[in-house]
Design an enzyme around this catalytic site. Structure first.
Site, PDB file in Angstrom:
ATOM      1  N   GLY A  80       0.775  -1.233   0.000  1.00  0.00           N
ATOM      2  CA  GLY A  80       0.000   0.000   0.000  1.00  0.00           C
ATOM      3  C   GLY A  80       0.805   1.281   0.000  1.00  0.00           C
ATOM      4  O   GLY A  80       0.246   2.361   0.185  1.00  0.00           O
ATOM      5  N   TRP A  95       2.266   3.034  -2.415  1.00  0.00           N
ATOM      6  CA  TRP A  95       1.884   4.015  -3.442  1.00  0.00           C
ATOM      7  C   TRP A  95       0.499   4.583  -3.172  1.00  0.00           C
ATOM      8  O   TRP A  95       0.291   5.795  -3.274  1.00  0.00           O
ATOM      9  CB  TRP A  95       1.958   3.373  -4.828  1.00  0.00           C
ATOM     10  N   ASP A 124      -4.290  -6.120  -6.107  1.00  0.00           N
ATOM     11  CA  ASP A 124      -3.088  -6.919  -5.890  1.00  0.00           C
ATOM     12  C   ASP A 124      -3.492  -8.358  -5.595  1.00  0.00           C
ATOM     13  O   ASP A 124      -4.572  -8.618  -5.062  1.00  0.00           O
ATOM     14  CB  ASP A 124      -2.242  -6.372  -4.736  1.00  0.00           C
ATOM     15  N   LYS A 169       6.647   0.398 -13.306  1.00  0.00           N
ATOM     16  CA  LYS A 169       7.964  -0.182 -13.018  1.00  0.00           C
ATOM     17  C   LYS A 169       8.288  -1.218 -14.082  1.00  0.00           C
ATOM     18  O   LYS A 169       7.481  -2.104 -14.364  1.00  0.00           O
ATOM     19  CB  LYS A 169       7.975  -0.841 -11.640  1.00  0.00           C
TER      20      LYS A 169
END
Length: 209
Positions: A63, A65, A83, A164
């Site tokens: 959590g 971000w 997620d 990413k």
């Protein structure tokens, strides 16, 4: 013999992790992960988040971000997070636990977005790493391709994408694909990203209509 090597390697990782200044700062500030600092650096340079925005957070757990973005978009903003792993609740975050690669989970995520105009899609997803680049890089590239597909589905014109990516086979092609969809694309390596890591962050702004 292998067990001893793995044990020594694990010990080194733990020592590095807990001596990391960003890990220490995260613990002092009560943050969920050091990833908070990576996104803070990106926000300082690229100004992605503004009050009232709707944001999609892929690979959200634990959590870090989402925790950061809540402070930037305020009470009128909205975060839809997903997620595979569980995540403790965060006020202002609508969390869906499930495997993003699963079509049913993707459908459920799109239903939660609904008619909202999403201004930012962000992905900090990564596969379980085996330590073998020939295996890890294709797995990671598959996840970032799915994240880009989510952009195509929900991101409003003019919106932003931060993802990413691990440098390796397929990286240049992926970067070209993003450049074709956005007006401005930067590759960032935040100071808070470990130097030896292959990870970089592609920050794309101005989604083309």
């Amino acid at each position: 013999m292998t067990g001893k090597k793995r044990s020594a390697s694990s010990s080194r990782w733990l020592q590095e992790h807990f001596s990391d200044k960003y890990v220490q700062q995260a613990q002092k500030k009560g943050l969920r992960s050091r990833a908070w600092f990576k996104l803070d650096e990106i926000q300082q340079s690229d100004k992605l988040f503004k009050p009232g925005m709707t944001v999609v957070d892929l690979g959200a757990a634990p959590g870090g971000w989402s925790q950061y973005v809540v402070t930037q978009i305020g009470g009128k903003g909205r975060i839809i997070a997903c997620d595979l792993l569980p995540m403790d609740p965060i006020v202002g975050v609508d969390f869906l636990q499930g495997d993003f690669r699963d079509e049913l989970v993707m459908k459920a995520l799109l239903e939660r977005v609904g008619d909202s105009k999403v201004q930012v899609v962000m992905s900090d997803m990564a596969p379980n790493m085996s330590g073998t680049p020939a295996v890890d890089i294709p797995r990671a590239m598959y996840l970032v391709e799915l994240a880009l597909e989510m952009c195509r589905d929900v991101l409003a014109p003019g919106g932003s994408f931060v993802v990413k990516v691990f440098q390796g086979e397929g990286f240049d092609e992926y970067l070209r694909e993003i450049r074709s969809l956005f007006t401005k694309v930067k590759v960032r390596k935040p100071d808070s990203s470990r130097a030896r890591s292959r990870e970089v962050y592609i920050v794309a702004t101005g989604r083309k209509p």
